[in-house]
Design an enzyme around this catalytic site. Structure first.
Site, mmCIF file in Angstrom:
data_model
loop_
_atom_site.group_PDB
_atom_site.id
_atom_site.type_symbol
_atom_site.label_atom_id
_atom_site.label_comp_id
_atom_site.label_asym_id
_atom_site.label_seq_id
_atom_site.Cartn_x
_atom_site.Cartn_y
_atom_site.Cartn_z
ATOM 1 N N ASP A 1 -5.473 -13.598 -4.003
ATOM 2 C CA ASP A 1 -5.174 -13.378 -2.845
ATOM 3 C C ASP A 1 -5.456 -14.728 -2.020
ATOM 4 O OD1 ASP A 1 -4.190 -10.745 -2.846
ATOM 5 O OD2 ASP A 1 -5.615 -9.871 -1.519
ATOM 6 N N MET B 1 2.361 -5.762 -7.885
ATOM 7 C CA MET B 1 1.028 -5.036 -7.677
ATOM 8 C C MET B 1 1.371 -4.018 -6.375
ATOM 9 S SD MET B 1 -1.241 -5.115 -4.774
ATOM 10 C CE MET B 1 -1.753 -6.640 -4.085
ATOM 11 N N GLU C 1 -11.214 -6.361 -5.374
ATOM 12 C CA GLU C 1 -11.021 -7.140 -4.203
ATOM 13 C C GLU C 1 -12.497 -7.037 -3.291
ATOM 14 O OE1 GLU C 1 -7.425 -7.399 -1.947
ATOM 15 O OE2 GLU C 1 -8.458 -8.585 -0.385
ATOM 16 N N ASP D 1 2.414 1.928 3.265
ATOM 17 C CA ASP D 1 3.400 0.722 3.885
ATOM 18 C C ASP D 1 4.899 1.285 3.629
ATOM 19 O OD1 ASP D 1 1.062 -0.693 4.404
ATOM 20 O OD2 ASP D 1 1.349 -1.997 2.432
ATOM 21 N N GLU E 1 -9.977 -13.113 -2.868
ATOM 22 C CA GLU E 1 -9.192 -13.626 -1.742
ATOM 23 C C GLU E 1 -10.145 -14.787 -0.984
ATOM 24 O OE1 GLU E 1 -7.514 -10.949 1.206
ATOM 25 O OE2 GLU E 1 -8.352 -12.177 2.783
ATOM 26 N N HIS F 1 0.921 -1.242 -0.124
ATOM 27 C CA HIS F 1 0.076 -0.193 0.035
ATOM 28 C C HIS F 1 0.818 1.190 -0.080
ATOM 29 C CE1 HIS F 1 -2.394 -2.745 2.357
ATOM 30 N NE2 HIS F 1 -3.416 -2.438 1.822
ATOM 31 N N LYS G 1 -15.031 -8.235 -0.220
ATOM 32 C CA LYS G 1 -15.212 -8.703 1.108
ATOM 33 C C LYS G 1 -16.429 -8.556 1.665
ATOM 34 C CE LYS G 1 -12.493 -8.714 5.516
ATOM 35 N NZ LYS G 1 -11.431 -8.140 6.110
ATOM 36 N N ASP H 1 -12.120 -12.271 9.979
ATOM 37 C CA ASP H 1 -11.119 -12.317 8.859
ATOM 38 C C ASP H 1 -9.765 -12.903 9.601
ATOM 39 O OD1 ASP H 1 -9.728 -11.828 6.544
ATOM 40 O OD2 ASP H 1 -9.230 -9.782 7.113
ATOM 41 N N ASP I 1 -1.898 -13.183 0.638
ATOM 42 C CA ASP I 1 -2.290 -12.055 1.665
ATOM 43 C C ASP I 1 -2.695 -12.731 3.153
ATOM 44 O OD1 ASP I 1 -3.008 -9.690 2.498
ATOM 45 O OD2 ASP I 1 -5.038 -9.637 1.379
ATOM 46 N N HIS J 1 -11.753 -14.061 2.340
ATOM 47 C CA HIS J 1 -13.327 -13.150 2.117
ATOM 48 C C HIS J 1 -14.478 -13.921 1.362
ATOM 49 C CE1 HIS J 1 -10.178 -9.603 1.950
ATOM 50 N NE2 HIS J 1 -9.843 -10.047 3.113
ATOM 51 N N ASP K 1 -7.040 -14.746 7.883
ATOM 52 C CA ASP K 1 -5.862 -14.412 6.945
ATOM 53 C C ASP K 1 -4.787 -15.558 7.569
ATOM 54 O OD1 ASP K 1 -7.143 -12.385 5.715
ATOM 55 O OD2 ASP K 1 -6.154 -10.893 6.928
#
Ligand code: GLT
Ligand code: MN
Ligand code: MN
Length: 388
Positions: free
Chosen positions: A246, A89, A182, A58, A218, A55, A184, A256, A288, A221, A258
């Site tokens: 993802d 990406m 994406e 980030d 994902e 991101h 969710k 969530d 992810d 998700h 992950d």
């Protein structure tokens, strides 16, 4: 048996936010010290990753001055050169800052919507500068707690307007960049708009430049929504819309999670890998996910290596499934076609329709045939358990 060594052609990638996750959750503070983007690039190189995604925030703190931004980009590029990693990406953080508490592109406040566009254009410039070819949109705050607050139709229209604006920005700048949306269903909002990959596919068809926009489904998700992920991915693949994926894992019906790829639903993970590999998916295999909160950085590396190894093991299992004589004989039997229906099928003609309406079917004889799926599934299980 191979050693499950990741190679560039496998395109295994991680986000800075994945291996960089410090274990903060709604109930507790970080359990691992934060690492810099450069340190994370080195960690990813050590575990055999091909690429790193990020991101905007980030990499570049939101209040960085232009010279700080340039210094960070320079250092990050140097780490990429040193390790051979690339940036396939990039994406925008449109959920962390309090300004996005009621959404970004779908906020009721035009100033928030305009700021979200501005932030995304800057983040697209950054991503492209570092080589990104795919740009992900995850609208974590695009939703509601109460539907008294927003008109859900306006939300769709605002999302479409934002996507059209940003596609035109990319075209105007002559960037070689595609978008991947994406979905969710919920978390952090009570309900998030365009809740599944299927909703996103329907939205994409209404955009000004649908050819520039695909999906980034994902695992976790779609599992949160109780859906069969492999079926959703197949729909995207068949439509030529699987621009990114993802990979992670998730128990059904939970928050969530992950988790590491394949950590919960091995059989679903197998059919997913088989689908991707059998159909020549050649985008990033992006993990992810993040390590359990119990781990130190050695555990984070175990987590990342685990994602890669599980994918490669399942890829080998898929090849084994395709080469298994008994399984393939069963599949041939299941899909047997004596050709007697050929004249009724395919493109419609009124003659065909009339002939088909006149045809009689022995429903009992057809339905009495056992299909052998129990045997097929057990063979699949035994293959996955390593005894075939
Ligand atoms: C966030 C989210 C992910 C998205 C990332 C991209 S951020 O971690 O949970 O599913 O893919 O914005
Ligand atoms: Mn994701
Ligand atoms: Mn997730």
């Amino acid at each position: 048996m191979s050693d499950y060594i990741p190679k560039p052609e496998h395109k295994f990638t991680f986000g800075l936010w994945t291996v960089g996750n410090t274990g903060r959750d709604p109930f507790g503070s970080p359990v691992r010290e934060a690492k810099s983007p450069v340190e994370l690039v080195h960690l990813l190189a050590e575990v055999g990753a091909y690429g790193v995604n990020f991101h905007d925030d980030d990499l570049i703190p939101v209040d960085a001055t232009p010279s700080e931004r340039d210094r960070i980009v320079r250092q990050f590029k140097a780490a990429l050169t040193e390790t051979g990693l690339c940036v396939p990406m990039a994406t925008t953080n449109l959920f962390g800052d309090p300004i996005f508490k009621d959404g970004a592109f779908t906020s009721n406040d035009p100033k928030v919507r305009a700021y979200a566009l501005q932030k995304t254009m800057n983040a697209i410039d950054l991503g492209v500068e570092l080589g990104a070819k795919v740009y992900v949109f995850w609208g974590g705050r695009e939703g509601t707690e109460t539907d008294a607050s927003k008109n859900p139709i306006s939300a769709i229209i605002r999302t479409r307007e934002a996507m059209n604006f940003l596609c035109d920005y990319v075209l105007d700048r002559k960037y070689d960049l595609k978008f991947a949306l994406e979905a969710k269903p919920n978390e952090p909002r009570s309900d998030i708009y365009n809740a599944t990959a299927g909703h996103m596919l329907a939205l994409i068809a209404t955009l000004d430049h649908p050819e520039m926009v695909g999906v980034n489904p994902e695992v976790a998700h779609e599992h949160m929504a109780g859906l069969n992920f492999t079926h959703g991915v197949a729909q995207a693949l068949e439509a030529g819309k699987l621009f990114h994926i993802d990979l992670n894992d998730q128990a059904f019906g939970r928050y969530d999670q992950d988790f590491r790829f394949g950590a919960v639903n091995l059989k679903s993970a197998f059919f997913l890998v088989k689908l991707l590999e059998d159909n020549g998916y050649n985008g990033s295999r992006h993990f992810d996910a993040h390590a359990y909160r119990t781990e130190d950085y050695e555990g984070v590396k175990d987590f990342a290596r685990g994602c890669i190894r599980t994918y490669l093991i399942l890829k080998e299992k898929a090849a084994r499934f395709n080469a298994d004589k008994e399984i393939q004989a069963l599949l041939a039997e299941i899909n047997a076609d004596d050709g007697s229906m050929a004249s009724f099928c395919g493109t419609y003609t009124s003659t065909k329709a009339a002939a088909l309406k006149a045809q009689s079917f022995d429903r009992q004889a057809i339905s009495q045939r056992g299909l052998g799926y129990e045997r097929l599934d057990q063979l699949t299980i035994e293959l996955l358990l390593g005894i075939r």
